[in-house]
Scaffold this motif. Structure first.
Motif, PDB file in Angstrom:
ATOM      1  N   ASP A   1       0.831  -1.203   0.000  1.00  0.00           N
ATOM      2  CA  ASP A   1       0.000   0.000   0.000  1.00  0.00           C
ATOM      3  C   ASP A   1       0.871   1.260   0.000  1.00  0.00           C
ATOM      4  N   LEU A   2       1.900   1.274   0.852  1.00  0.00           N
ATOM      5  CA  LEU A   2       2.791   2.430   0.921  1.00  0.00           C
ATOM      6  C   LEU A   2       3.502   2.636  -0.413  1.00  0.00           C
ATOM      7  N   SER A   3       3.964   1.562  -1.018  1.00  0.00           N
ATOM      8  CA  SER A   3       4.650   1.663  -2.309  1.00  0.00           C
ATOM      9  C   SER A   3       3.725   2.240  -3.374  1.00  0.00           C
ATOM     10  N   GLN A   4       2.488   1.780  -3.381  1.00  0.00           N
ATOM     11  CA  GLN A   4       1.519   2.270  -4.363  1.00  0.00           C
ATOM     12  C   GLN A   4       1.246   3.756  -4.168  1.00  0.00           C
ATOM     13  N   ARG A   5       1.072   4.166  -2.928  1.00  0.00           N
ATOM     14  CA  ARG A   5       0.783   5.576  -2.651  1.00  0.00           C
ATOM     15  C   ARG A   5       1.998   6.455  -2.920  1.00  0.00           C
ATOM     16  N   ALA A   6       3.186   5.942  -2.617  1.00  0.00           N
ATOM     17  CA  ALA A   6       4.406   6.700  -2.898  1.00  0.00           C
ATOM     18  C   ALA A   6       4.576   6.899  -4.402  1.00  0.00           C
ATOM     19  N   THR A   7       4.296   5.861  -5.171  1.00  0.00           N
ATOM     20  CA  THR A   7       4.389   5.967  -6.624  1.00  0.00           C
ATOM     21  C   THR A   7       3.394   6.996  -7.147  1.00  0.00           C
ATOM     22  N   ALA A   8       2.183   6.982  -6.621  1.00  0.00           N
ATOM     23  CA  ALA A   8       1.173   7.954  -7.037  1.00  0.00           C
ATOM     24  C   ALA A   8       1.603   9.381  -6.704  1.00  0.00           C
ATOM     25  N   ALA A   9       2.445   9.516  -5.681  1.00  0.00           N
ATOM     26  CA  ALA A   9       2.934  10.836  -5.283  1.00  0.00           C
ATOM     27  C   ALA A   9       4.193  11.242  -6.042  1.00  0.00           C
ATOM     28  N   GLY A  10       4.649  10.407  -6.993  1.00  0.00           N
ATOM     29  CA  GLY A  10       5.793  10.760  -7.817  1.00  0.00           C
ATOM     30  C   GLY A  10       7.089  10.065  -7.477  1.00  0.00           C
ATOM     31  N   ALA A  11       7.085   9.206  -6.453  1.00  0.00           N
ATOM     32  CA  ALA A  11       8.292   8.455  -6.096  1.00  0.00           C
ATOM     33  C   ALA A  11       8.405   7.223  -6.994  1.00  0.00           C
ATOM     34  N   THR A  12       9.580   6.599  -6.942  1.00  0.00           N
ATOM     35  CA  THR A  12       9.817   5.387  -7.721  1.00  0.00           C
ATOM     36  C   THR A  12      10.522   4.363  -6.846  1.00  0.00           C
ATOM     37  N   PRO A  13       9.799   3.451  -6.212  1.00  0.00           N
ATOM     38  CA  PRO A  13      10.471   2.417  -5.410  1.00  0.00           C
ATOM     39  C   PRO A  13      11.564   1.740  -6.229  1.00  0.00           C
ATOM     40  N   THR A  14      12.749   1.641  -5.637  1.00  0.00           N
ATOM     41  CA  THR A  14      13.928   1.190  -6.377  1.00  0.00           C
ATOM     42  C   THR A  14      14.711   0.170  -5.573  1.00  0.00           C
ATOM     43  N   LEU A  15      15.099  -0.910  -6.231  1.00  0.00           N
ATOM     44  CA  LEU A  15      15.888  -1.956  -5.599  1.00  0.00           C
ATOM     45  C   LEU A  15      17.350  -1.546  -5.510  1.00  0.00           C
ATOM     46  N   VAL A  16      17.923  -1.709  -4.305  1.00  0.00           N
ATOM     47  CA  VAL A  16      19.343  -1.444  -4.078  1.00  0.00           C
ATOM     48  C   VAL A  16      19.986  -2.770  -3.680  1.00  0.00           C
ATOM     49  N   PRO A  17      20.602  -3.481  -4.618  1.00  0.00           N
ATOM     50  CA  PRO A  17      21.107  -4.833  -4.335  1.00  0.00           C
ATOM     51  C   PRO A  17      22.175  -4.900  -3.254  1.00  0.00           C
ATOM     52  N   GLU A  18      22.931  -3.804  -3.066  1.00  0.00           N
ATOM     53  CA  GLU A  18      24.023  -3.823  -2.083  1.00  0.00           C
ATOM     54  C   GLU A  18      23.510  -3.769  -0.648  1.00  0.00           C
ATOM     55  N   ALA A  19      22.249  -3.382  -0.455  1.00  0.00           N
ATOM     56  CA  ALA A  19      21.655  -3.346   0.882  1.00  0.00           C
ATOM     57  C   ALA A  19      21.018  -4.706   1.140  1.00  0.00           C
ATOM     58  N   LYS A  20      21.602  -5.475   2.059  1.00  0.00           N
ATOM     59  CA  LYS A  20      21.176  -6.863   2.244  1.00  0.00           C
ATOM     60  C   LYS A  20      21.059  -7.225   3.726  1.00  0.00           C
ATOM     61  N   VAL A  21      20.140  -8.148   3.998  1.00  0.00           N
ATOM     62  CA  VAL A  21      20.021  -8.719   5.340  1.00  0.00           C
ATOM     63  C   VAL A  21      19.774 -10.218   5.220  1.00  0.00           C
ATOM     64  N   LEU A  22      20.238 -10.953   6.223  1.00  0.00           N
ATOM     65  CA  LEU A  22      19.834 -12.350   6.379  1.00  0.00           C
ATOM     66  C   LEU A  22      18.505 -12.344   7.110  1.00  0.00           C
ATOM     67  N   HIS A  23      17.504 -12.995   6.544  1.00  0.00           N
ATOM     68  CA  HIS A  23      16.170 -12.949   7.130  1.00  0.00           C
ATOM     69  C   HIS A  23      15.762 -14.317   7.644  1.00  0.00           C
ATOM     70  N   VAL A  24      15.531 -14.388   8.951  1.00  0.00           N
ATOM     71  CA  VAL A  24      15.050 -15.626   9.550  1.00  0.00           C
ATOM     72  C   VAL A  24      13.550 -15.656   9.303  1.00  0.00           C
ATOM     73  N   ASN A  25      13.178 -16.111   8.139  1.00  0.00           N
ATOM     74  CA  ASN A  25      11.787 -16.012   7.683  1.00  0.00           C
ATOM     75  C   ASN A  25      10.835 -16.792   8.578  1.00  0.00           C
ATOM     76  N   GLY A  26       9.820 -16.078   9.068  1.00  0.00           N
ATOM     77  CA  GLY A  26       8.804 -16.739   9.890  1.00  0.00           C
ATOM     78  C   GLY A  26       9.324 -17.206  11.226  1.00  0.00           C
ATOM     79  N   ALA A  27      10.293 -16.468  11.769  1.00  0.00           N
ATOM     80  CA  ALA A  27      10.947 -16.935  12.993  1.00  0.00           C
ATOM     81  C   ALA A  27       9.976 -17.131  14.145  1.00  0.00           C
ATOM     82  N   SER A  28       8.900 -16.378  14.187  1.00  0.00           N
ATOM     83  CA  SER A  28       8.014 -16.497  15.335  1.00  0.00           C
ATOM     84  C   SER A  28       6.556 -16.620  14.921  1.00  0.00           C
ATOM     85  N   SER A  29       6.297 -17.195  13.760  1.00  0.00           N
ATOM     86  CA  SER A  29       4.915 -17.332  13.325  1.00  0.00           C
ATOM     87  C   SER A  29       4.572 -18.788  13.090  1.00  0.00           C
ATOM     88  N   THR A  30       3.268 -19.092  13.199  1.00  0.00           N
ATOM     89  CA  THR A  30       2.793 -20.407  12.822  1.00  0.00           C
ATOM     90  C   THR A  30       2.311 -20.337  11.392  1.00  0.00           C
TER      91      THR A  30
END
Length: 325
Positions: free
Chosen positions: A205-234
Motif C-alpha cells: 500500500d505504501l509503495s503504491q501511494r508513494a508511486t502515485a505521489a511521484g516516487a519510484t520504489p527502487t531496488l538497491v542490491p548492495e543493501a542486504k540482510v539475512l532474514h530468519v523467515n517466519g521466525a516467530s509465526s505459525t
C-alpha cells in the motif's frame, strides 16, 4: 543532522532483535544514524532486555500491540534522520546496509523509496523483498493454482516477479517493509503507513501511494540482510494474517466491483488448496485457513478514528505481530 533513523518493531523477539541490532551497531558505517525500537507491548520483557543490552538504542514502549505499520508510525514521530530505514527484528544486516542505502540514495535522490534484498540462511536471495502490485490476473493465477505450479513463470506468477534479477538496481513496483529506506519527508507527507492494516500488505500500500505521489520504489542490491523467515509465526496464523492484509488492500485501493472479484478469486484459491489437502493429506494448514475464511475475507477491521494512532483490536488477535514475509 542524522542521516538515517532506523526503526525496528519488536514483539516478543528480544533475542533476535538484540542479535540483529548488535550486528548493525558493530558494523562501521559511512552514514550517521540512530536506532529506534518500538516495542508492541511485548510480554517477554523485550523492552527491558533491549535497553539493558543496547543502551545506545532508543526504546519506545507502546501500551498495547498496534501492529506493524502503526508501530512504525509511532517510531517515526521520534525520528530525526533525513531517511527512515525499516528493519525487521529477525533480519541480520550483511555489511554496512545503512551506508549502502544512503550511498545509492545520495547518488540517486529521485526515487525516494529504496528496497533492500533479503537473503536466506544460505546467503541466497529469497526472492521476497520485491513484489508486483496486485492484479486480477495475478489472483486468477492463484485461484487456479497456476502461480504455485509455475512459480518461475513471470506470466503465471506475476506477484513474485520471478524474472526480475535481484542483483540489478532499478525501479520495482513495490518493496517489502522488512528492509526499506524512505525519505522521511515523503513518509510524513503520505501520512505514514495506512492505519487500516494491522499487518501485511501495508508496505504494498505504501509503495503504491508513494508511486502515485511521484516516487519510484527502487531496488538497491548492495543493501542486504539475512532474514530468519517466519521466525516467530505459525503457518496457519501467518497465512490468515497475509490474507487479511490482501483483502484490506482490495477494500481500500480497488473499486467495489473489482474488490469483490479479487476476494472471490482468493476464496477460490484457498478452497482449491483445502480440497487438495483433504485428498492428499498434505499441507493441512490450508484446511485451517479455509475454516477461518470469515475472519480473513473482510480484511482487518477499520481503525478507530477516535484514536490519534488509529488503534484498534483485531477480531482475532494475531499471535505474531512481527513483520514476516
Amino acid at each position: 543532522m542524522t542521516d538515517v533513523s532506523v526503526i525496528v518493531v519488536s514483539y516478543n523477539t528480544s533475542e533476535l532483535t538484540i542479535r540483529g541490532l548488535t550486528t548493525l551497531l558493530g558494523t562501521p558505517s559511512t552514514a550517521s544514524y540512530e536506532v529506534i525500537v518500538v516495542d508492541n507491548a511485548s510480554s517477554d520483557g523485550s523492552a527491558d532486555a533491549i535497553e539493558a543490552a543496547l543502551p545506545q538504542v532508543r526504546v519506545v514502549r507502546l501500551p498495547r500491540n498496534v501492529g506493524f505499520g502503526r508501530a512504525v508510525n509511532a517510531g517515526a514521530t521520534h525520528a530525526t534522520g533525513d531517511y527512515l530505514m525499516l528493519l525487521n527484528p529477525d533480519a541480520e544486516p550483511v555489511g554496512d546496509v545503512i551506508g549502502a542505502f544512503l550511498s545509492y540514495a545520495s547518488a540517486n535522490p529521485a526515487p525516494r523509496v529504496y528496497v533492500g534484498r533479503t537473503l536466506d540462511v544460505h546467503g541466497a536471495d529469497d526472492g521476497r523483498s520485491i513484489y508486483a502490485l496486485p492484479t486480477l490476473w495475478g489472483y486468477f493465477c492463484f485461484a487456479t493454482g497456476l502461480s504455485t505450479l509455475f512459480r518461475r513463470s513471470a506470466l503465471l506468477n506475476p506477484e513474485e516477479l520471478p524474472d526480475r534479477p535481484r542483483d540489478v538496481p532499478g525501479p520495482v513496483p513495490a518493496g517489502s517493509g522488512c528492509l526499506l529506506l524512505i525519505d522521511r519527508a515523503l513518509f510524513t507527507a503520505l501520512g505514514g503507513f495506512t492505519a487500516d492494516y494491522f499487518m501485511y500488505s501495508e508496505d504494498i500500500d505504501l509503495s503504491q501511494r508513494a508511486t502515485a505521489a511521484g516516487a519510484t520504489p527502487t531496488l538497491v542490491p548492495e543493501a542486504k540482510v539475512l532474514h530468519v523467515n517466519g521466525a516467530s509465526s505459525t503457518s496457519v496464523n501467518k497465512r490468515i494474517m497475509v490474507l487479511r492484509g490482501k483483502t484490506t488492500y482490495l477494500r481500500l485501493r480497488w473499486s467495489p466491483t473489482r474488490a469483490r472479484a479479487g476476494r472471490a478469486l482468493l476464496l477460490t484459491g484457498i478452497a482449491l488448496r483445502a480440497a487438495a489437502s483433504r485428498l492428499t493429506g498434505r499441507a493441512p494448514y490450508w484446511r485451517d485457513v479455509w475454516s477461518h475464511r470469515t475472519t480473513w475475507l473482510p480484511g482487518w477491521p477499520a481503525p478507530d478514528t477516535a484514536s490519534p494512532t488509529g488503534e484498534n483490536t483485531p477480531t482475532a488477535a494475531p499471535a505474531v505481530p512481527t513483520r514476516q514475509l
